[in-house]
Write an enzyme that holds these catalytic residues in place. Structure first.
Site, mmCIF file in Angstrom:
data_model
loop_
_atom_site.group_PDB
_atom_site.id
_atom_site.type_symbol
_atom_site.label_atom_id
_atom_site.label_comp_id
_atom_site.label_asym_id
_atom_site.label_seq_id
_atom_site.Cartn_x
_atom_site.Cartn_y
_atom_site.Cartn_z
ATOM 1 N N ASP A 1 -1.092 3.862 -7.914
ATOM 2 C CA ASP A 1 -0.895 3.283 -9.239
ATOM 3 C C ASP A 1 0.570 2.920 -9.456
ATOM 4 O O ASP A 1 1.428 3.214 -8.627
ATOM 5 C CB ASP A 1 -1.330 4.275 -10.314
ATOM 6 C CG ASP A 1 -2.838 4.498 -10.336
ATOM 7 O OD1 ASP A 1 -3.576 3.575 -9.954
ATOM 8 O OD2 ASP A 1 -3.257 5.601 -10.732
ATOM 9 N N ARG A 2 0.829 2.331 -10.582
ATOM 10 C CA ARG A 2 2.190 1.946 -10.965
ATOM 11 C C ARG A 2 3.125 3.150 -10.874
ATOM 12 O O ARG A 2 2.811 4.237 -11.341
ATOM 13 C CB ARG A 2 2.182 1.437 -12.411
ATOM 14 C CG ARG A 2 3.549 1.135 -12.984
ATOM 15 C CD ARG A 2 3.483 0.810 -14.465
ATOM 16 N NE ARG A 2 2.644 -0.341 -14.725
ATOM 17 C CZ ARG A 2 3.081 -1.604 -14.779
ATOM 18 N NH1 ARG A 2 4.355 -1.864 -14.589
ATOM 19 N NH2 ARG A 2 2.256 -2.582 -15.024
#
Length: 78
Positions: A60-61
């Site tokens: 994820d980010r």
């Protein structure tokens, strides 16, 4: 030929590892594909062919990774 390798990255400035449809946010996959295209196909636009990478997983980010496996196909030996 298929080439596989491991990557390590700090995801702090990226919107995750995978390309995101309809988004221009920077991703690890996008940056890696640009770099591989330049490295393998040359720096001039007429020589470049897109390199499509396949990641073994996703992050994820802002997430870091150590030892993630990536592979891609290339017609000529490197």
């Amino acid at each position: 030929m298929r080439y596989a390798f491991q990557v390590q990255y700090i995801g702090k400035n990226y919107a995750g590892s995978q390309l995101q449809a309809g988004s221009d946010l920077p991703t690890i996959q996008g940056e890696l594909e640009k770099a591989l295209s330049t490295l393998i196909c040359g720096e001039t636009a007429k020589d470049k062919r897109p390199i499509k990478t396949i990641f073994s997983g996703r992050t994820d980010r802002g997430v870091n990774s150590v030892g993630q496996v990536v592979h891609f196909e290339c017609d000529e030996p490197i």
